[in-house]
Scaffold this motif. Structure first.
Motif, PDB file in Angstrom:
ATOM      1  N   THR A 163       2.475  12.109 -10.759  1.00 21.42           N
ATOM      2  CA  THR A 163       3.128  11.316 -11.795  1.00 21.42           C
ATOM      3  C   THR A 163       3.684  10.017 -11.230  1.00 21.42           C
ATOM      4  N   THR A 164       4.346  10.081 -10.073  1.00 23.08           N
ATOM      5  CA  THR A 164       4.989   8.888  -9.507  1.00 23.08           C
ATOM      6  C   THR A 164       4.466   8.502  -8.126  1.00 23.08           C
ATOM      7  N   GLU A 165       4.036   9.475  -7.331  1.00 25.06           N
ATOM      8  CA  GLU A 165       3.728   9.205  -5.921  1.00 25.06           C
ATOM      9  C   GLU A 165       2.573   8.236  -5.719  1.00 25.06           C
ATOM     10  N   THR A 166       1.636   8.172  -6.664  1.00 23.75           N
ATOM     11  CA  THR A 166       0.482   7.276  -6.511  1.00 23.75           C
ATOM     12  C   THR A 166       0.480   6.177  -7.576  1.00 23.75           C
ATOM     13  N   SER A 167       1.669   5.787  -8.050  1.00 26.91           N
ATOM     14  CA  SER A 167       1.778   4.765  -9.084  1.00 26.91           C
ATOM     15  C   SER A 167       2.095   3.400  -8.477  1.00 26.91           C
ATOM     16  N   PHE A 168       1.474   2.379  -9.035  1.00 31.36           N
ATOM     17  CA  PHE A 168       1.733   0.998  -8.656  1.00 31.36           C
ATOM     18  C   PHE A 168       2.253   0.234  -9.874  1.00 31.36           C
ATOM     19  N   ALA A 222       0.829  -1.202   0.000  1.00 33.43           N
ATOM     20  CA  ALA A 222       0.000   0.000   0.000  1.00 33.43           C
ATOM     21  C   ALA A 222       0.871   1.263   0.000  1.00 33.43           C
ATOM     22  N   ILE A 223       0.348   2.320  -0.603  1.00 36.75           N
ATOM     23  CA  ILE A 223       1.000   3.634  -0.616  1.00 36.75           C
ATOM     24  C   ILE A 223       0.300   4.519   0.413  1.00 36.75           C
ATOM     25  N   SER A 224       1.070   5.112   1.310  1.00 41.74           N
ATOM     26  CA  SER A 224       0.475   5.844   2.430  1.00 41.74           C
ATOM     27  C   SER A 224       0.903   7.303   2.453  1.00 41.74           C
ATOM     28  N   ASN A 225       0.022   8.099   3.056  1.00 41.08           N
ATOM     29  CA  ASN A 225       0.321   9.481   3.446  1.00 41.08           C
ATOM     30  C   ASN A 225       0.760  10.370   2.293  1.00 41.08           C
ATOM     31  N   VAL A 226       0.090  10.227   1.152  1.00 46.81           N
ATOM     32  CA  VAL A 226       0.330  11.153   0.037  1.00 46.81           C
ATOM     33  C   VAL A 226      -0.499  12.414   0.273  1.00 46.81           C
ATOM     34  N   LYS A 227       0.116  13.561   0.216  1.00 44.71           N
ATOM     35  CA  LYS A 227      -0.579  14.819   0.513  1.00 44.71           C
ATOM     36  C   LYS A 227      -1.331  15.322  -0.716  1.00 44.71           C
ATOM     37  N   PRO A 228      -2.402  16.086  -0.509  1.00 39.65           N
ATOM     38  CA  PRO A 228      -3.147  16.640  -1.650  1.00 39.65           C
ATOM     39  C   PRO A 228      -2.240  17.494  -2.523  1.00 39.65           C
ATOM     40  N   GLN A 229      -2.400  17.327  -3.835  1.00 36.14           N
ATOM     41  CA  GLN A 229      -1.581  18.101  -4.767  1.00 36.14           C
ATOM     42  C   GLN A 229      -2.194  19.473  -5.035  1.00 36.14           C
TER      43      GLN A 229
END
Length: 417
Positions: A228-233, A209-216
């Motif tokens: 572009t990369t922070e929410t990519s799987f 899982a990807i955690s704690n990504v802040k609103p852009q």
């Protein structure tokens, strides 16, 4: 002098930072099998349920002792550190109760006791706060046997989830990107970069899982994530599968059967798929279903069999740590599901004791940094059908715990550019 000593000691104690410990799930012992943990409206093994709905835990104990087991429930913050809430604040009723519903297996080679726990029940009448929870199972000696995470959400935020091909042209054909829109008519998101936290889960696997990504971006009270990369799987590949509801018969996945003390089902040897073109193969996103032919109560009439897995490696996989996993073992990599290279056959092998049913599974490589590389064997394709869930947590200024205010879900079958 004594007064000054206490003042100095107090200052030292106050100055020491306190770090809450992150709590991880406990792996069950080898005699606890087929842990099924679901909610009312979904059958995945990661219950993410609406506030007020029920959860159901089932498992088998293969020791034939009809042991007593007890359960406890703990509340956690977003990062899986214990929350500041007392038990009375998040629970109506009480826990630390014995599991009273169990049945012994019927007409099976492998003897087992099947346990069932439903919450709410007459003792634990309900969980009244949203957020992260851990269900812990203990034995008679108050030793924890295993634990499982689950989440309870409110419906105060609308969460839009959109699956796109990668914006990074380097990974255009290998990755999938998750775009998110969060809005609410009842919550004013104050300072969202600090108070709003997200968790993006692929195929109910918390390990990736990807955690704690802040609103852009923030547009009024709408939060937008278009990274572009922070929410990519990694796209991965469709899960492999087998079914042995007829434990005595071979099929398209099972090559042959042997009967010793228990049935042994030998699967056809799998091969490395990463070098081949993508081929669509319908799966259930890593899940499993217990089923048995000619039975009315599969939970106690389905038998256990040794499932023999084998993988033909390529040159890049020699002397590597390879595991077979799926939701059936909570996506864990341990000695029980580690594959061993058989020099005489030239294949990696593993055998797992599993209850009759339909199973998704996948071969994964664990590198020298203990990182799981799913695509090293299966490959990564942007066409792969994956399930995605986005969990949105919010803690307003001065609040004492992290609320789970909304959940969104989407599937990459409708992936767009």
């Amino acid at each position: 002098m004594l007064f000054r000593f206490f003042i100095t000691l107090s200052a030292i104690i106050i100055s020491i930072p306190s770090f809450a410990q992150v709590t991880e799930e406990m792996t069950p012992p080898v005699d606890i099998k087929t842990i099924i943990f679901t909610g009312d409206t979904q059958q995945s093994q990661l219950p993410i349920i609406k506030l007020g709905d029920r959860i159901v835990l089932e498992f088998d104990a293969l020791n034939a002792n009809e042991d007593d087991y007890y359960y406890k429930i703990e509340h956690f913050d977003y990062d899986w550190t214990p929350s500041n809430l007392s038990k009375a604040e998040y629970m109506s009723g009480y826990d630390n109760q014995r599991l009273r519903t169990y049945e012994n297996s019927f007409n099976t080679f492998q003897i087992y006791s099947h346990y069932n726990l439903t919450i709410p029940n007459e003792y634990t009448r309900g969980l009244i706060k949203s957020g992260n929870y851990m269900l812990q199972i203990f034995n008679d000696y108050d030793e924890m046997v295993f634990s499982r995470k689950f989440m309870i959400f409110e419906t105060n935020a609308s969460v839009g989830v959109f699956i796109r091909t990668s914006r990074d042209v380097k990974y255009l054909y290998e990755k999938q990107t998750v775009d998110i829109n969060i809005s609410s008519s009842s919550i004013q998101f104050n300072n969202p970069a600090e108070t709003v936290k997200t968790l993006i889960v692929q195929n109910n696997n918390l390990n990736t899982a990807i955690s704690n990504v802040k609103p852009q971006y923030t547009l009024g009270n709408e939060l937008v994530y278009k990274y572009t990369t922070e929410t990519s799987f990694w796209g991965g590949n469709e899960f492999l599968n087998f079914e042995n509801k007829d434990i005595k018969g071979s099929n398209s996945a099972i090559q042959f059967i042997e009967l010793n003390e228990l049935y042994n089902n030998f699967l056809f040897t799998n091969y490395v798929r990463g070098n081949n073109p993508y081929t669509y193969n319908p799966d259930i996103d890593g899940n499993f279903v217990i089923t048995a032919l000619d039975t009315e109560r599969p939970w106690i009439e389905a038998d256990y069999a040794w499932i023999h897995f084998s993988l033909l490696p390529d040159a890049n996989l020699m002397n590597k740590n390879i595991y077979v996993y799926g939701n059936f073992n909570n996506y864990e990599t341990n000695e029980e599901n580690k594959m061993i290279f058989n020099e005489s056959r030239g294949v990696y092998e593993a055998q797992l004791l599993l209850k009759q049913g339909f199973y998704n599974y996948k071969y994964v490589l664990v590198d020298d940094n203990d990182e799981i590389q799913e695509g090293a064997i299966s490959g990564n394709y942007n066409q792969t059908d994956n399930n995605y869930k986005v969990l949105v947590y919010y803690r307003d200024l001065g609040a004492r715990y992290d609320r789970l205010v909304g959940v969104g879900e989407s599937n990459s079958v409708n992936i767009t550019n």
